[in-house]
Structures are given as structure tokens and as C-alpha cells.
Design a protein around this motif. Structure first.
Motif, PDB file in Angstrom:
ATOM      1  N   GLY A  21      30.171  43.512  40.411  1.00 29.14           N
ATOM      2  CA  GLY A  21      29.119  44.024  41.278  1.00 29.14           C
ATOM      3  C   GLY A  21      29.604  44.549  42.613  1.00 29.14           C
ATOM      4  O   GLY A  21      28.804  44.953  43.455  1.00 29.14           O
ATOM      5  N   ALA A  22      30.908  44.567  42.823  1.00 28.92           N
ATOM      6  CA  ALA A  22      31.453  45.029  44.107  1.00 28.92           C
ATOM      7  C   ALA A  22      31.242  46.535  44.259  1.00 28.92           C
ATOM      8  O   ALA A  22      31.250  47.279  43.282  1.00 28.92           O
ATOM      9  N   GLY A  23      31.081  46.959  45.487  1.00 26.85           N
ATOM     10  CA  GLY A  23      30.843  48.374  45.759  1.00 26.85           C
ATOM     11  C   GLY A  23      32.107  49.200  45.872  1.00 26.85           C
ATOM     12  O   GLY A  23      32.051  50.384  46.183  1.00 26.85           O
ATOM     13  N   ARG A  24      33.244  48.593  45.644  1.00 28.20           N
ATOM     14  CA  ARG A  24      34.522  49.313  45.708  1.00 28.20           C
ATOM     15  C   ARG A  24      35.439  48.745  44.625  1.00 28.20           C
ATOM     16  O   ARG A  24      35.138  47.711  44.039  1.00 28.20           O
ATOM     17  N   PRO A  25      36.551  49.381  44.360  1.00 26.89           N
ATOM     18  CA  PRO A  25      37.474  48.848  43.353  1.00 26.89           C
ATOM     19  C   PRO A  25      37.956  47.445  43.727  1.00 26.89           C
ATOM     20  O   PRO A  25      38.094  47.119  44.915  1.00 26.89           O
ATOM     21  N   VAL A  26      38.193  46.625  42.710  1.00 24.16           N
ATOM     22  CA  VAL A  26      38.645  45.248  42.910  1.00 24.16           C
ATOM     23  C   VAL A  26      39.899  45.014  42.083  1.00 24.16           C
ATOM     24  O   VAL A  26      39.922  45.291  40.878  1.00 24.16           O
ATOM     25  N   LEU A  27      40.931  44.505  42.736  1.00 20.51           N
ATOM     26  CA  LEU A  27      42.157  44.100  42.046  1.00 20.51           C
ATOM     27  C   LEU A  27      42.088  42.595  41.840  1.00 20.51           C
ATOM     28  O   LEU A  27      41.980  41.840  42.803  1.00 20.51           O
ATOM     29  N   VAL A  28      42.116  42.171  40.574  1.00 21.32           N
ATOM     30  CA  VAL A  28      42.046  40.746  40.248  1.00 21.32           C
ATOM     31  C   VAL A  28      43.424  40.281  39.805  1.00 21.32           C
ATOM     32  O   VAL A  28      44.030  40.877  38.908  1.00 21.32           O
ATOM     33  N   LYS A  29      43.882  39.214  40.442  1.00 21.51           N
ATOM     34  CA  LYS A  29      45.136  38.582  40.033  1.00 21.51           C
ATOM     35  C   LYS A  29      44.770  37.346  39.218  1.00 21.51           C
ATOM     36  O   LYS A  29      44.153  36.425  39.730  1.00 21.51           O
ATOM     37  N   PHE A  30      45.106  37.372  37.928  1.00 22.69           N
ATOM     38  CA  PHE A  30      44.939  36.201  37.077  1.00 22.69           C
ATOM     39  C   PHE A  30      46.196  35.363  37.261  1.00 22.69           C
ATOM     40  O   PHE A  30      47.298  35.830  36.990  1.00 22.69           O
ATOM     41  N   THR A  80      48.671  38.433  35.586  1.00 19.64           N
ATOM     42  CA  THR A  80      48.116  39.697  35.118  1.00 19.64           C
ATOM     43  C   THR A  80      47.290  40.256  36.258  1.00 19.64           C
ATOM     44  O   THR A  80      46.492  39.531  36.862  1.00 19.64           O
ATOM     45  N   LEU A  81      47.516  41.508  36.584  1.00 24.63           N
ATOM     46  CA  LEU A  81      46.721  42.193  37.605  1.00 24.63           C
ATOM     47  C   LEU A  81      45.820  43.178  36.874  1.00 24.63           C
ATOM     48  O   LEU A  81      46.296  43.966  36.062  1.00 24.63           O
ATOM     49  N   MET A  82      44.525  43.103  37.155  1.00 28.71           N
ATOM     50  CA  MET A  82      43.574  43.998  36.503  1.00 28.71           C
ATOM     51  C   MET A  82      42.749  44.676  37.582  1.00 28.71           C
ATOM     52  O   MET A  82      42.214  44.015  38.467  1.00 28.71           O
ATOM     53  N   LEU A  83      42.708  45.991  37.522  1.00 33.34           N
ATOM     54  CA  LEU A  83      41.930  46.759  38.486  1.00 33.34           C
ATOM     55  C   LEU A  83      40.589  47.122  37.858  1.00 33.34           C
ATOM     56  O   LEU A  83      40.550  47.694  36.767  1.00 33.34           O
ATOM     57  N   PHE A  84      39.511  46.743  38.552  1.00 37.42           N
ATOM     58  CA  PHE A  84      38.154  47.053  38.105  1.00 37.42           C
ATOM     59  C   PHE A  84      37.568  48.121  39.009  1.00 37.42           C
ATOM     60  O   PHE A  84      37.718  48.046  40.236  1.00 37.42           O
ATOM     61  N   ARG A  85      36.907  49.094  38.404  1.00 35.99           N
ATOM     62  CA  ARG A  85      36.211  50.127  39.174  1.00 35.99           C
ATOM     63  C   ARG A  85      34.871  50.364  38.494  1.00 35.99           C
ATOM     64  O   ARG A  85      34.823  50.592  37.283  1.00 35.99           O
TER      65      ARG A  85
END
Length: 116
Positions: A21-30, A80-85
């Protein structure tokens, strides 16, 4: 979980709101406490979170305590790095990497073009 300066922690409970739900891209580090490469990556992500704050949100998720999200995105390795947009994963990277390489990979993924 080991705290990474400037990087918020998300959980199974708040992942959808904080990431999808973020208004900008999010980089998630697992990540995981026992993961050596995850610790190597921490200062890189702290710097990224500070330098890219205007165009990128950086968060981390502990795979051991958040099995639902870990399974949803089929994360098998840490880090694992996953970029969400726009609520969708657009790229995924496994393993620690130097900041210069991470910035380059993210720049490619953040360009306004369809995900590969």
C-alpha cells in the motif's frame, strides 16, 4: 532481529499496508539473525534508505518470524532483496552486493518501464 539503522521492520501482520500500500517503490530485505551476508548488507541498506528516501522506502522482514509473507513470495534464501512497485514485485535479487551494484540494479528496476 538485528536492527538496520534507518530501515523499518515489517511483519506478516503489516506487510500489505506498509509495502503493497505504499505510495512509492519499496525495497524489502528478507533477512534472518543467523545470516552473515544479511549483516554485511545492513550498512549498504542503511545508506540506501538515507540517500534514496525521496524515491524509495527500505524495509526488512525476518523470515523466521514471518513465514506467511516469506512463503507468499517463495523466498528460499537470505538475504533476498525484492523491489515492489505499485503493490507488485518488479525485481528480486539474492545475496549481498556492494552498494554501487545495488544502486545500479535498482536504477534499472525503478525506471518507468514495464517489469521484465
Amino acid at each position: 532481529m538485528t536492527r538496520t539503522a534507518g530501515v523499518a521492520t515489517v511483519t506478516d501482520a503489516d506487510f500489505d499496508a506498509e509495502v503493497l500500500g505504499a505510495g512509492r517503490p519499496v525495497l524489502v530485505k528478507f533477512t534472518a539473525d543467523w545470516c552473515g551476508p544479511c549483516r554485511q548488507l545492513a550498512p549498504v541498506l542503511s545508506a540506501m534508505a538515507a540517500e534514496e528516501a525521496d524515491r524509495l522506502k527500505v524495509v526488512q522482514l525476518d523470515v523466521d518470524t514471518n513465514p506467511e509473507i516469506t512463503a507468499r513470495y517463495a523466498v528460499l534464501s537470505t538475504p533476498t532483496l525484492m523491489l515492489f512497485r505499485g503493490g507488485e514485485p518488479v525485481t528480486s535479487m539474492v545475496g549481498a552486493r556492494p552498494k554501487r551494484r545495488l544502486v545500479q540494479e535498482l536504477d534499472d528496476a525503478l525506471q518507468d518501464r514495464p517489469a521484465r
